[in-house]
Design a protein around this motif. Structure first.
Motif, PDB file in Angstrom:
ATOM      1  N   ASP A 145       0.819  -1.138  -0.049  1.00 59.19           N
ATOM      2  CA  ASP A 145       0.191   0.213  -0.127  1.00 59.19           C
ATOM      3  C   ASP A 145       0.897   1.282   0.125  1.00 59.19           C
ATOM      4  O   ASP A 145       1.944   1.258   0.747  1.00 59.19           O
ATOM      5  N   VAL A 146       0.503   2.229  -0.837  1.00 60.82           N
ATOM      6  CA  VAL A 146       1.334   3.565  -1.065  1.00 60.82           C
ATOM      7  C   VAL A 146       0.584   4.750  -0.362  1.00 60.82           C
ATOM      8  O   VAL A 146      -0.558   4.844  -0.820  1.00 60.82           O
ATOM      9  N   TYR A 147       1.290   5.102   0.579  1.00 59.18           N
ATOM     10  CA  TYR A 147       0.539   6.417   1.397  1.00 59.18           C
ATOM     11  C   TYR A 147       1.435   7.823   0.697  1.00 59.18           C
ATOM     12  O   TYR A 147       2.599   7.682   0.625  1.00 59.18           O
ATOM     13  N   PHE A 148       0.764   8.508   0.264  1.00 60.57           N
ATOM     14  CA  PHE A 148       1.428   9.891  -0.595  1.00 60.57           C
ATOM     15  C   PHE A 148       0.600  11.117  -0.432  1.00 60.57           C
ATOM     16  O   PHE A 148      -0.692  11.173  -0.605  1.00 60.57           O
ATOM     17  N   GLY A 149       1.220  12.200  -0.099  1.00 60.11           N
ATOM     18  CA  GLY A 149       0.389  13.296  -0.124  1.00 60.11           C
ATOM     19  C   GLY A 149       1.528  14.354   0.351  1.00 60.11           C
ATOM     20  O   GLY A 149       2.427  14.316   0.857  1.00 60.11           O
ATOM     21  N   THR A 150       0.659  15.674   0.764  1.00 60.91           N
ATOM     22  CA  THR A 150       1.478  16.902   1.079  1.00 60.91           C
ATOM     23  C   THR A 150       1.332  17.045   2.490  1.00 60.91           C
ATOM     24  O   THR A 150       1.835  18.134   3.215  1.00 60.91           O
ATOM     25  N   SER A 163      -2.770   4.382  -3.269  1.00 54.39           N
ATOM     26  CA  SER A 163      -2.929   3.203  -3.869  1.00 54.39           C
ATOM     27  C   SER A 163      -2.661   1.868  -2.887  1.00 54.39           C
ATOM     28  O   SER A 163      -1.724   1.819  -2.184  1.00 54.39           O
ATOM     29  N   SER A 164      -3.580   1.207  -3.309  1.00 54.65           N
ATOM     30  CA  SER A 164      -3.560  -0.287  -2.491  1.00 54.65           C
ATOM     31  C   SER A 164      -3.430  -1.253  -3.224  1.00 54.65           C
ATOM     32  O   SER A 164      -3.371  -1.459  -4.530  1.00 54.65           O
ATOM     33  N   ASP A 165      -2.754  -2.290  -2.723  1.00 52.07           N
ATOM     34  CA  ASP A 165      -2.406  -3.590  -3.383  1.00 52.07           C
ATOM     35  C   ASP A 165      -1.397  -3.804  -4.832  1.00 52.07           C
ATOM     36  O   ASP A 165      -1.776  -4.060  -5.623  1.00 52.07           O
ATOM     37  N   ILE A 166      -0.401  -2.864  -4.406  1.00 53.34           N
ATOM     38  CA  ILE A 166       0.476  -2.597  -5.611  1.00 53.34           C
ATOM     39  C   ILE A 166       1.497  -4.027  -5.602  1.00 53.34           C
ATOM     40  O   ILE A 166       1.869  -4.381  -4.550  1.00 53.34           O
ATOM     41  N   VAL A 192       4.121  -4.366  -7.731  1.00 51.32           N
ATOM     42  CA  VAL A 192       5.299  -3.919  -8.441  1.00 51.32           C
ATOM     43  C   VAL A 192       5.991  -3.192  -7.123  1.00 51.32           C
ATOM     44  O   VAL A 192       5.444  -2.574  -6.149  1.00 51.32           O
ATOM     45  N   ASN A 193       7.223  -2.779  -7.450  1.00 52.14           N
ATOM     46  CA  ASN A 193       8.017  -2.087  -6.472  1.00 52.14           C
ATOM     47  C   ASN A 193       8.294  -0.363  -6.841  1.00 52.14           C
ATOM     48  O   ASN A 193       9.185   0.130  -6.607  1.00 52.14           O
ATOM     49  N   GLN A 194       7.392  -0.142  -7.570  1.00 55.08           N
ATOM     50  CA  GLN A 194       7.362   1.487  -7.917  1.00 55.08           C
ATOM     51  C   GLN A 194       6.186   2.061  -8.212  1.00 55.08           C
ATOM     52  O   GLN A 194       5.205   1.178  -8.956  1.00 55.08           O
ATOM     53  N   LEU A 195       6.056   3.175  -8.286  1.00 56.88           N
ATOM     54  CA  LEU A 195       4.788   3.989  -8.749  1.00 56.88           C
ATOM     55  C   LEU A 195       5.052   5.233  -8.740  1.00 56.88           C
ATOM     56  O   LEU A 195       5.755   6.021  -8.376  1.00 56.88           O
ATOM     57  N   THR A 196       4.386   5.595 -10.241  1.00 60.33           N
ATOM     58  CA  THR A 196       4.586   6.976 -10.855  1.00 60.33           C
ATOM     59  C   THR A 196       3.395   7.806 -10.310  1.00 60.33           C
ATOM     60  O   THR A 196       2.189   7.644 -10.662  1.00 60.33           O
ATOM     61  N   LEU A 197       3.752   9.104 -10.146  1.00 57.86           N
ATOM     62  CA  LEU A 197       2.623   9.917  -9.511  1.00 57.86           C
ATOM     63  C   LEU A 197       2.950  11.208  -9.804  1.00 57.86           C
ATOM     64  O   LEU A 197       4.124  11.778 -10.069  1.00 57.86           O
ATOM     65  N   SER A 198       1.777  11.983 -10.083  1.00 57.01           N
ATOM     66  CA  SER A 198       2.003  13.340 -10.372  1.00 57.01           C
ATOM     67  C   SER A 198       2.323  14.312  -9.157  1.00 57.01           C
ATOM     68  O   SER A 198       1.884  14.054  -8.279  1.00 57.01           O
TER      69      SER A 198
END
Length: 231
Positions: free
Chosen positions: A175-180, A188-191, A193-199
């Motif tokens: 699970d990826v936690y991301f923000g300001t 994003s949940s249940d990824i 792979v070992n990477q994620l591209t975000l804006s």
């Protein structure tokens, strides 16, 4: 809280969790100075379940590395990944017994000073086995990029990268936690792979964290990291 313990000891082969097989990594006793220290035991990403237990909650682990002739003494750093407690010891020899908590995950590394420069080993994870434990939580994910407090040139997207490991080798997702805001919210949940591209937006500080999940429902948290996107 970091506790510094200065202990000089002779080579000790004592009870405890120690290397008792010939299945360890190949080692080179003649390391060049830039290569630092080569770790031997406890093995990387492995379960430490050998030796005598002092109590139901503690056992002795004999930390071992390849000796380096350039080192007058070594600094051994052991971090309990379950509690966050960090301890450091000074050792004159290459086998150093330490009493640690059972059923806890750890990471450790060894350093020494050579010509006013710190030479360091790799960082290894291991899990100290506990009574009755049948399954173990993943090690906290290792953050690769962006690194902690990294400053990044103005861009519109960033690729978060990490790696995961588990004694049971049964990580199923992240699970990826991301923000300001800190702590960040779920992105994003249940990824798998070992990477994620975000804006991202220039001129903004971002926070992120990875939660590793295994097949038995165990989880571990990487801890919150941050990076800054320049204008």
């Amino acid at each position: 809280m970091k506790k510094i313990v200065y202990i000089f000891c002779t080579v000790v082969f004592m009870f405890g969790c120690k290397d008792t097989t010939d299945d360890g990594p190949n080692i080179n006793p003649n390391l060049d100075p830039p290569n630092g220290v080569q770790l031997v035991f406890p093995y990387q990403d492995a379960l430490c379940n050998e030796g005598a237990d002092l109590t139901p909650t503690q056992s002795t682990v004999s930390f071992e590395w390849v000796p380096n002739n350039n080192a007058e003494f070594y600094t051994v750093t052991i971090e309990n990944l379950t509690t966050g407690n960090i301890e450091q010891y000074e050792a004159a020899d290459f086998i150093f017994p330490v009493t640690i908590q059972r059923a806890n995950a750890y990471k450790w590394f060894v350093e020494y000073n050579y010509q006013d420069e710190i030479k360091s080993s790799d960082v290894w994870n291991f899990y100290n086995a506990g009574p009755g434990v049948q399954t173990y939580a993943p090690f906290p994910a290792e953050i690769i990029s962006p690194s902690m407090a990294e400053t990044i040139a103005a861009i519109n997207s960033v690729t978060l990268q990490w790696s995961g490991s588990d004694v049971d080798n049964d990580i199923v997702a992240y699970d990826v936690y991301f923000g300001t805001s800190n702590p960040p919210s779920i992105n994003s949940s249940d990824i798998i792979v070992n990477q994620l591209t975000l804006s991202v937006t220039p001129g903004t500080i971002y926070y992120w964290e990875i939660v590793s999940k295994d097949a038995e429902g165990n989880t571990s948290e990487s801890g919150v990291y941050q990076f800054n996107i320049l204008n």
